[in-house]
Design a protein around this motif. Structure first.
Motif, PDB file in Angstrom:
ATOM      1  N   ALA A 186       0.835  -1.203   0.000  1.00 22.45           N
ATOM      2  CA  ALA A 186       0.000   0.000   0.000  1.00 22.45           C
ATOM      3  C   ALA A 186       0.869   1.252   0.000  1.00 22.45           C
ATOM      4  O   ALA A 186       0.568   2.240  -0.694  1.00 22.45           O
ATOM      5  CB  ALA A 186      -0.917  -0.012   1.226  1.00 22.45           C
ATOM      6  N   LEU A 187       1.952   1.233   0.750  1.00 18.98           N
ATOM      7  CA  LEU A 187       2.864   2.368   0.829  1.00 18.98           C
ATOM      8  C   LEU A 187       3.560   2.601  -0.511  1.00 18.98           C
ATOM      9  O   LEU A 187       3.789   3.754  -0.921  1.00 18.98           O
ATOM     10  CB  LEU A 187       3.902   2.103   1.925  1.00 18.98           C
ATOM     11  CG  LEU A 187       4.838   3.244   2.316  1.00 18.98           C
ATOM     12  CD1 LEU A 187       4.055   4.396   2.936  1.00 18.98           C
ATOM     13  CD2 LEU A 187       5.889   2.749   3.305  1.00 18.98           C
ATOM     14  N   ARG A 188       3.855   1.525  -1.210  1.00 20.13           N
ATOM     15  CA  ARG A 188       4.556   1.638  -2.480  1.00 20.13           C
ATOM     16  C   ARG A 188       3.715   2.367  -3.538  1.00 20.13           C
ATOM     17  O   ARG A 188       4.268   3.002  -4.445  1.00 20.13           O
ATOM     18  CB  ARG A 188       4.932   0.234  -2.968  1.00 20.13           C
ATOM     19  CG  ARG A 188       5.828   0.249  -4.197  1.00 20.13           C
ATOM     20  CD  ARG A 188       6.245  -1.150  -4.594  1.00 20.13           C
ATOM     21  NE  ARG A 188       6.992  -1.089  -5.831  1.00 20.13           N
ATOM     22  CZ  ARG A 188       6.447  -1.045  -7.042  1.00 20.13           C
ATOM     23  NH1 ARG A 188       5.121  -1.087  -7.153  1.00 20.13           N
ATOM     24  NH2 ARG A 188       7.203  -0.956  -8.121  1.00 20.13           N
ATOM     25  N   LYS A 189       2.387   2.312  -3.409  1.00 23.77           N
ATOM     26  CA  LYS A 189       1.520   3.020  -4.348  1.00 23.77           C
ATOM     27  C   LYS A 189       1.658   4.528  -4.202  1.00 23.77           C
ATOM     28  O   LYS A 189       1.371   5.288  -5.135  1.00 23.77           O
ATOM     29  CB  LYS A 189       0.069   2.603  -4.127  1.00 23.77           C
ATOM     30  CG  LYS A 189      -0.200   1.147  -4.497  1.00 23.77           C
ATOM     31  CD  LYS A 189      -1.639   0.747  -4.227  1.00 23.77           C
ATOM     32  CE  LYS A 189      -1.890  -0.710  -4.592  1.00 23.77           C
ATOM     33  NZ  LYS A 189      -3.289  -1.125  -4.317  1.00 23.77           N
ATOM     34  N   LEU A 190       2.127   4.974  -3.031  1.00 21.43           N
ATOM     35  CA  LEU A 190       2.337   6.407  -2.775  1.00 21.43           C
ATOM     36  C   LEU A 190       3.797   6.805  -2.976  1.00 21.43           C
ATOM     37  O   LEU A 190       4.084   7.928  -3.383  1.00 21.43           O
ATOM     38  CB  LEU A 190       1.892   6.747  -1.345  1.00 21.43           C
ATOM     39  CG  LEU A 190       0.430   6.420  -0.990  1.00 21.43           C
ATOM     40  CD1 LEU A 190       0.176   6.698   0.493  1.00 21.43           C
ATOM     41  CD2 LEU A 190      -0.517   7.224  -1.863  1.00 21.43           C
ATOM     42  N   GLU A 191       4.689   5.889  -2.673  1.00 22.48           N
ATOM     43  CA  GLU A 191       6.127   6.172  -2.792  1.00 22.48           C
ATOM     44  C   GLU A 191       6.701   5.251  -3.866  1.00 22.48           C
ATOM     45  O   GLU A 191       7.171   4.153  -3.585  1.00 22.48           O
ATOM     46  CB  GLU A 191       6.826   5.958  -1.450  1.00 22.48           C
ATOM     47  CG  GLU A 191       6.268   6.845  -0.327  1.00 22.48           C
ATOM     48  CD  GLU A 191       7.013   6.656   0.981  1.00 22.48           C
ATOM     49  OE1 GLU A 191       8.214   6.314   0.936  1.00 22.48           O
ATOM     50  OE2 GLU A 191       6.406   6.857   2.050  1.00 22.48           O
ATOM     51  N   HIS A 192       6.673   5.738  -5.092  1.00 22.39           N
ATOM     52  CA  HIS A 192       6.986   4.882  -6.241  1.00 22.39           C
ATOM     53  C   HIS A 192       8.462   4.494  -6.325  1.00 22.39           C
ATOM     54  O   HIS A 192       8.822   3.595  -7.099  1.00 22.39           O
ATOM     55  CB  HIS A 192       6.566   5.578  -7.537  1.00 22.39           C
ATOM     56  CG  HIS A 192       5.092   5.893  -7.583  1.00 22.39           C
ATOM     57  ND1 HIS A 192       4.134   4.916  -7.658  1.00 22.39           N
ATOM     58  CD2 HIS A 192       4.424   7.087  -7.552  1.00 22.39           C
ATOM     59  CE1 HIS A 192       2.931   5.475  -7.677  1.00 22.39           C
ATOM     60  NE2 HIS A 192       3.076   6.793  -7.604  1.00 22.39           N
ATOM     61  N   HIS A 193       9.303   5.145  -5.527  1.00 26.78           N
ATOM     62  CA  HIS A 193      10.723   4.790  -5.572  1.00 26.78           C
ATOM     63  C   HIS A 193      10.995   3.462  -4.845  1.00 26.78           C
ATOM     64  O   HIS A 193      12.057   2.850  -5.042  1.00 26.78           O
ATOM     65  CB  HIS A 193      11.575   5.880  -4.917  1.00 26.78           C
ATOM     66  CG  HIS A 193      11.322   6.031  -3.446  1.00 26.78           C
ATOM     67  ND1 HIS A 193      10.252   6.750  -2.949  1.00 26.78           N
ATOM     68  CD2 HIS A 193      11.992   5.540  -2.365  1.00 26.78           C
ATOM     69  CE1 HIS A 193      10.277   6.702  -1.617  1.00 26.78           C
ATOM     70  NE2 HIS A 193      11.320   5.975  -1.245  1.00 26.78           N
TER      71      HIS A 193
END
Length: 490
Positions: free
Chosen positions: A327-334
Motif C-alpha cells: 500500500a505504501l509503495r503506491k504512494l512512494e513509487h521509488h
C-alpha cells in the motif's frame, strides 16, 4: 478364609510375573561400553565410491590416522540422539559431522522423513551411521485429543528409543541428546547411559516445558510436572551444552546445572555468492518466469524467511507487513517491488496460503510475489546467498533460544531482520550493524521501508556487518567446547 486365599494367589501371581520380567530384563540388558575396546574402522568399511570421494566419506582421515594393521580406533564414540526429524535438526547433524571429521564414530538416531533431505555430507560420511526410529502414527489436532494420545505416544516413543539406543547400536562412550523434546528422551537416555556405562551430554536448544506451555498454558499441571521432570532428570548428566549465554544463566539459577555455551555458527556449505552466481540461480526459479524483473539492476528486493508454520512463528506478522508495504509503495513509487520466498513445512501452511490467495484477490498484494519452497540443502544455501534480506519470525517460548535460520543467513552474508523482543536476541544480532529488530507488523514494514529506500545505504551497511558475522564458522566454535569435551583430535 476364601477371600484371603484368593488375595494370596493373586499376590503370588503378580510377584512371579514381576520376578520373571525383572529376570528377562537383566538377562537381556544391552552390552556396556568398554574403554579397552573402542570402535574400529577398517578398509572394508569404505567402498569404491567412498574412496573416490575420500574427503567427504572420511576415507582421507582413515588413511592418515590408521594404525599399521589398517585399523582406525575411534576412542570417541557418540550416540547423537534426536527425538524428531533428523533433516529438520541441522545443529545435531553438524554435531555428528564435527565428531566424524575429527575421528569419532557416530550413531545418529532419529526420525528420517523421506520428504526432508538429510545433509548430504552426513549421508556420505562412513563414520556416521544413521539409525532411523519409527514415528508415532497418530497426530493430535485438538487439545483434548493431544491429552488422550499423550500416554500412548510417550509409551511408543519410549520403547522405540530404548530399543534403538540399547540394541540397534553398539555401546558408545558418549551420548549427546537434543533437548527438547524432554519426554521421554531424557529418561530413556539416563537409563541407557546407566546400564551401558555411557556418559550423557544434554544439548539444550530450549526448554521442553515452555513449548508444552504454548499448547496447554503455563499453569497446567502437566506443564509443572514436565518442568520438574526436565530439571531433575537432566541434572544427572555428565555435561551440558546450551545455545546461548542467557540459557546457561537460567539453567544455573533454576536447576543448578553448569552448561557450556555453544553458540550456533554457520556450516561451511553456507557461503556468500558473487553477483553472477546470484543471477544464474535466480534465473532458475519458476516464480520469476514471465515477471518483468531486471536481474541486473535489482529493481526489486528478495526477502527470505524460513518457518515451521507453527503458532510460535506467527507468519501473519510478515504477511501484514508486506500488505502495508504494498500500500505504501503506491504512494512512494521509488520503493522497489518485493518478492518473498517462504521455505519450510508445517501444520499452518495451508491456512496462511489461503490468506495469501484471498489478499491477492482483494488487490492488497499488487506488484508483490509471495511464494513457498522446499529446497535441497544446496539450493537453500543458494537462495539465502541470492536474497537481499532475511526475515526471522521466531518468538522463542522461553526467550532464551535463538533461531538457527539467522545463523544460516549470516553464513551467506545475508543481513537479517527479526522478532527481537526476547532476552537472547542481542547475543546473535547487533542492532544496526548486521540486522534490525521489530516487535510488530508495523515495525517490520518500517524496517523494509528504511532498508529498501532510495539509496539503500543502511542495507549495504548491514550486509557488510553480516559478511563479518559469517567469518566465524561452526567448527571454530565447536572444537574448543565440544571437541575438547569429547577429546577429539584437532
Amino acid at each position: 478364609m476364601a477371600g484371603w486365599l484368593l488375595l494370596w494367589e493373586a499376590t503370588l501371581t503378580v510377584a512371579v510375573l514381576l520376578s520373571t520380567l525383572v529376570t528377562v530384563f537383566i538377562v537381556t540388558l544391552p552390552s556396556t561400553y568398554s574403554h579397552f575396546h573402542p570402535h574400529e574402522i577398517k578398509e572394508d568399511d569404505f567402498d569404491a565410491n567412498d574412496k573416490q570421494h575420500a574427503e567427504q566419506s572420511g576415507y582421507t582421515y582413515y588413511q592418515k590416522h590408521k594404525e599399521k594393521e589398517g585399523i582406525l580406533k575411534a576412542h570417541a564414540s557418540v550416540q547423537v540422539v534426536v527425538l524428531g526429524d533428523i533433516g529438520r535438526s541441522p545443529r545435531m547433524q553438524y554435531h555428528a559431522l564435527s565428531i566424524a571429521n575429527h575421528g569419532g564414530k557416530v550413531d545418529l538416531i532419529g526420525y528420517v522423513d523421506p520428504t526432508v533431505e538429510v545433509n548430504p555430507e552426513v549421508k556420505a560420511h562412513r563414520l556416521i551411521n544413521i539409525v532411523p526410529t519409527p514415528v508415532f502414527p497418530l497426530q493430535a489436532k485438538s487439545r483434548l485429543l493431544f491429552l488422550l494420545l499423550a500416554p500412548f505416544k510417550v509409551a511408543f516413543q519410549f520403547q522405540a528409543l530404548y530399543h534403538a539406543l540399547g540394541y540397534r547400536t553398539k555401546a558408545s562412550r558418549w551420548m549427546l541428546v537434543q533437548n527438547p523434546p524432554s519426554i521421554p528422551t531424557l529418561l530413556v537416555a539416563r537409563i541407557i547411559c546407566f546400564f551401558r556405562n555411557t556418559q550423557l551430554v544434554v544439548d539444550w536448544h530450549n526448554f521442553g516445558y515452555s513449548i508444552l506451555a504454548l499448547r496447554l498454558g503455563p499453569t497446567h499441571p502437566l506443564v509443572r510436572v514436565s518442568e520438574w521432570y526436565e530439571g531433575f532428570i537432566a541434572g544427572g548428566a555428565t555435561a551440558h551444552f546450551a545455545v546461548t549465554n542467557a540459557m546457561c544463566r537460567v539453567l544455573k539459577r533454576k536447576w543448578g546445572i553448569d552448561a557450556l555455551p555453544l553458540h550456533d555458527r554457520p556450516a561451511n556449505h553456507l557461503q556468500p555468492l558473487s553477483r553472477d552466481q546470484r543471477i544464474d540461480f535466480l534465473k532458475t526459479r519458476p516464480e520469476l518466469q514471465g515477471q518483468p524483473f531486471d536481474l541486473d539492476r535489482r529493481s526489486w528486493r528478495l526477502i527470505v524467511s524460513s518457518t515451521s508454520w507453527t503458532p510460535d512463528e506467527d507468519f501473519s506478522i510478515l504477511l501484514d507487513a508486506v500488505v502495508q508495504y504494498a500500500a505504501l509503495r503506491k504512494l512512494e513509487h521509488h520503493l522497489p517491488r518485493i518478492w518473498a520466498v517462504i521455505t519450510g513445512k508445517g501444520p499452518l501452511q495451508s491456512y496462511y496460503l489461503a490468506q495469501v490467495e484471498r489478499l491477492v484477490g482483494e488487490g492488497k498484494l499488487d506488484d508483490t510475489i509471495i511464494s513457498t519452497a522446499w529446497l535441497s540443502t544446496e539450493d537453500y544455501a543458494r537462495l539465502l546467498g541470492s536474497a537481499d534480506l532475511g526475515v526471522s519470525l521466531h518468538t522463542s517460548s522461553s526467550g532464551l533460544d535463538l533461531p538457527m535460520k539467522v545463523v544460516d543467513m549470516f553464513g551467506t552474508g545475508l543481513p537479517v531482520t527479526g522478532w527481537s523482543k526476547f532476552e537472547a536476541w542481542p547475543e546473535l544480532v547487533t542492532e544496526g550493524e548486521n540486522g534490525r529488530g521489530f516487535d510488530s507488523a508495523e515495525g517490520l514494514c518500517k524496517v523494509l521501508q528504511d532498508l529498501f529506500g532510495k539509496d539503500a545505504k543502511e542495507l549495504i551497511r548491514l550486509r557488510d556487518g553480516a559478511m563479518s558475522a559469517q567469518e566465524r564458522r561452526w567448527d571454530d566454535e565447536w572444537m574448543p567446547v565440544a571437541g575438547k569435551l569429547f577429546v577429539l583430535r584437532e
